[in-house]
Enzyme design. Structure first.
Site, PDB file in Angstrom:
ATOM      1  N   SER A  66     -61.868 -26.067 -19.516  1.00  0.00           N
ATOM      2  CA  SER A  66     -63.213 -26.649 -19.641  1.00  0.00           C
ATOM      3  C   SER A  66     -63.179 -27.822 -20.619  1.00  0.00           C
ATOM      4  O   SER A  66     -62.381 -27.838 -21.563  1.00  0.00           O
ATOM      5  CB  SER A  66     -64.189 -25.595 -20.171  1.00  0.00           C
ATOM      6  OG  SER A  66     -65.393 -26.199 -20.575  1.00  0.00           O
TER       7      SER A  66
ATOM      8  N   TYR B 164     -66.268 -19.757 -26.349  1.00  0.00           N
ATOM      9  CA  TYR B 164     -65.810 -20.322 -25.070  1.00  0.00           C
ATOM     10  C   TYR B 164     -64.796 -21.453 -25.303  1.00  0.00           C
ATOM     11  O   TYR B 164     -63.764 -21.530 -24.637  1.00  0.00           O
ATOM     12  CB  TYR B 164     -67.045 -20.821 -24.325  1.00  0.00           C
ATOM     13  CG  TYR B 164     -66.837 -21.303 -22.920  1.00  0.00           C
ATOM     14  CD1 TYR B 164     -66.637 -20.412 -21.875  1.00  0.00           C
ATOM     15  CD2 TYR B 164     -66.893 -22.663 -22.625  1.00  0.00           C
ATOM     16  CE1 TYR B 164     -66.480 -20.869 -20.575  1.00  0.00           C
ATOM     17  CE2 TYR B 164     -66.748 -23.131 -21.337  1.00  0.00           C
ATOM     18  CZ  TYR B 164     -66.540 -22.220 -20.308  1.00  0.00           C
ATOM     19  OH  TYR B 164     -66.399 -22.673 -19.022  1.00  0.00           O
TER      20      TYR B 164
HETATM   21  P1  NDP Z   1     -69.878 -18.572 -12.065  1.00  0.00           P
HETATM   22  O1  NDP Z   1     -70.546 -17.839 -13.163  1.00  0.00           O
HETATM   23  O2  NDP Z   1     -70.699 -19.305 -11.056  1.00  0.00           O
HETATM   24  O3  NDP Z   1     -68.918 -17.574 -11.256  1.00  0.00           O
HETATM   25  C1  NDP Z   1     -68.023 -16.798 -11.964  1.00  0.00           C
HETATM   26  C2  NDP Z   1     -67.151 -16.009 -11.006  1.00  0.00           C
HETATM   27  O4  NDP Z   1     -66.216 -15.291 -11.825  1.00  0.00           O
HETATM   28  C3  NDP Z   1     -67.892 -14.988 -10.189  1.00  0.00           C
HETATM   29  O5  NDP Z   1     -67.294 -14.873  -8.913  1.00  0.00           O
HETATM   30  C4  NDP Z   1     -67.697 -13.698 -10.988  1.00  0.00           C
HETATM   31  O6  NDP Z   1     -67.693 -12.517 -10.192  1.00  0.00           O
HETATM   32  C5  NDP Z   1     -66.319 -13.911 -11.539  1.00  0.00           C
HETATM   33  N1  NDP Z   1     -66.065 -13.157 -12.749  1.00  0.00           N
HETATM   34  C6  NDP Z   1     -66.737 -13.204 -13.921  1.00  0.00           C
HETATM   35  N2  NDP Z   1     -66.205 -12.331 -14.788  1.00  0.00           N
HETATM   36  C7  NDP Z   1     -65.185 -11.724 -14.126  1.00  0.00           C
HETATM   37  C8  NDP Z   1     -64.265 -10.718 -14.470  1.00  0.00           C
HETATM   38  N3  NDP Z   1     -64.275 -10.155 -15.683  1.00  0.00           N
HETATM   39  N4  NDP Z   1     -63.350 -10.330 -13.558  1.00  0.00           N
HETATM   40  C9  NDP Z   1     -63.320 -10.878 -12.328  1.00  0.00           C
HETATM   41  N5  NDP Z   1     -64.171 -11.834 -11.943  1.00  0.00           N
HETATM   42  C10 NDP Z   1     -65.103 -12.240 -12.824  1.00  0.00           C
HETATM   43  O7  NDP Z   1     -68.834 -19.527 -12.793  1.00  0.00           O
HETATM   44  P2  NDP Z   1     -68.374 -21.011 -12.449  1.00  0.00           P
HETATM   45  O8  NDP Z   1     -68.025 -21.123 -11.017  1.00  0.00           O
HETATM   46  O9  NDP Z   1     -69.331 -21.949 -13.056  1.00  0.00           O
HETATM   47  O10 NDP Z   1     -67.046 -21.085 -13.328  1.00  0.00           O
HETATM   48  C11 NDP Z   1     -65.748 -20.885 -12.801  1.00  0.00           C
HETATM   49  C12 NDP Z   1     -64.729 -21.262 -13.850  1.00  0.00           C
HETATM   50  O11 NDP Z   1     -64.924 -22.623 -14.234  1.00  0.00           O
HETATM   51  C13 NDP Z   1     -64.854 -20.454 -15.140  1.00  0.00           C
HETATM   52  O12 NDP Z   1     -63.569 -20.228 -15.675  1.00  0.00           O
HETATM   53  C14 NDP Z   1     -65.644 -21.357 -16.038  1.00  0.00           C
HETATM   54  O13 NDP Z   1     -65.404 -21.064 -17.390  1.00  0.00           O
HETATM   55  C15 NDP Z   1     -65.104 -22.709 -15.624  1.00  0.00           C
HETATM   56  N6  NDP Z   1     -65.968 -23.822 -15.952  1.00  0.00           N
HETATM   57  C16 NDP Z   1     -67.226 -23.926 -15.405  1.00  0.00           C
HETATM   58  C17 NDP Z   1     -68.022 -25.022 -15.729  1.00  0.00           C
HETATM   59  C18 NDP Z   1     -69.381 -25.221 -15.160  1.00  0.00           C
HETATM   60  O14 NDP Z   1     -70.033 -26.189 -15.556  1.00  0.00           O
HETATM   61  N7  NDP Z   1     -69.853 -24.400 -14.248  1.00  0.00           N
HETATM   62  C19 NDP Z   1     -67.554 -26.047 -16.662  1.00  0.00           C
HETATM   63  C20 NDP Z   1     -66.223 -25.834 -17.157  1.00  0.00           C
HETATM   64  C21 NDP Z   1     -65.477 -24.759 -16.813  1.00  0.00           C
HETATM   65  P3  NDP Z   1     -69.065 -11.699  -9.899  1.00  0.00           P
HETATM   66  O15 NDP Z   1     -70.011 -12.679  -9.275  1.00  0.00           O
HETATM   67  O16 NDP Z   1     -68.647 -10.628  -8.962  1.00  0.00           O
HETATM   68  O17 NDP Z   1     -69.538 -11.213 -11.242  1.00  0.00           O
END
Ligand code: NDP
Length: 257
Positions: A155, A168
């Site tokens: 990130s 984070y």
């Molecule tokens: P979302 O919150 O939209 O989706 C997160 C996903 O991760 C979901 O499918 C969720 O599953 C899954 N998840 C969360 N915790 C766990 C866990 N403990 N074990 C397995 N699966 C898990 O996140 P984003 O798509 O926004 O983010 C994706 C990645 O990108 C992350 O690493 C985030 O930190 C990174 N990121 C995002 C940014 C943004 O602006 N959105 C910016 C920078 C980085 P479920 O739905 O079943 O809970």
């Protein structure tokens, strides 16, 4: 024959076994979902991990199939090494993923003066321990294959720091350090390890952010789309990225340069 199957067919003719699998963690929605669909379009079959949103994961699986890939749903919590092992080990007796995308992530924002120990630990557990647990399970077989890709979703916060994200930013900066170190350890086995660092992307994670404060920080003047992040991951997992390792590719509309 659709484009994904044609690519796979081309690889088969070139002597590559053809069937490439990508494990995408946190692939049910958001960026992970877009990554799964993009990789399926490049001829990958997908092992799709998520935690508990079965409906979102099933919708992503449909889109993966429409893009030409098979999709296997793997619900487990990346913070639970035994749960991950129970899901993955039986599959890995038969097959080894060519690519691993460590995407599962969690944010629990608070200024440090207000941040609880639980918020600190939860965020490190998913973003950093999760990388360790899942990668550890796949690493040996991937090394044995002498060809593969690991992409860690970091990130902007881990690159420049953002107020309210001590937990984070620490986790994502740690992930970048782990990416570079692992890249050095395994490059000789042709296992390439990189990070993609998204800025502000339109997903549920950013749904509650105050746009009047966020937009002025972004030179491009808008949030990014999950598909724009997925394109960078797709490239890093493609044959075109065969000499790139230990890098952090920013997809952030200019927030951090
Ligand atoms: P979302 O919150 O939209 O989706 C997160 C996903 O991760 C979901 O499918 C969720 O599953 C899954 N998840 C969360 N915790 C766990 C866990 N403990 N074990 C397995 N699966 C898990 O996140 P984003 O798509 O926004 O983010 C994706 C990645 O990108 C992350 O690493 C985030 O930190 C990174 N990121 C995002 C940014 C943004 O602006 N959105 C910016 C920078 C980085 P479920 O739905 O079943 O809970």
């Amino acid at each position: 024959m659709n484009a994904a199957r044609a690519r796979r067919h081309g690889r088969e003719e070139a002597g590559d076994p053809g069937r490439r699998i990508a494990l995408v963690t946190g692939g049910g929605r958001g960026i992970g979902s877009a990554v799964a669909v993009a990789l399926a379009g490049d001829g990958y079959d997908i092992w799709l991990n998520y935690r508990r949103d079965h409906e979102a994961a099933a919708r992503t699986a449909e889109r993966v199939k429409e893009a030409g890939g098979d999709c296997r749903l793997l619900p487990f919590d990346v913070t639970d090494p035994e749960g991950a092992r129970a899901r993955l080990e039986p599959l890995m007796e038969g097959e080894t993923p060519y690519a691993l995308v460590n995407n599962a992530g969690l944010a629990r924002d608070a200024l440090m003066v207000w941040m609880s120990l639980e918020e600190w630990r939860d965020v490190l557990a998913v973003n950093l321990d999760g990388f360790f647990h899942v990668t550890k399970l796949l690493l040996r077989p991937m090394l044995g294959r002498r060809k593969g890709r690991i992409v860690n979703i970091a990130s902007t916060s881990g690159q420049m720091g953002l107020p309210g994200q001590v937990n984070y930013a620490a986790a994502k900066a740690g992930l970048i350090g782990a990416t570079r170190t692992l890249a050095r350890e395994v490059a000789g086995r042709n296992l390439l390890v990189n990070a993609v660092a998204p800025g502000f992307i339109e997903t549920e994670m950013t749904g509650d952010l105050p746009m009047e404060a966020v937009l002025p920080m972004i030179p491009a003047g808008r949030l990014g789309r999950p598909e724009e992040v997925a394109e960078a991951v797709r490239f890093l997992c493609s044959d075109a990225a065969s000499y790139i390792t230990g890098q952090v590719i920013s997809v952030n509309g200019g927030v951090y340069m």
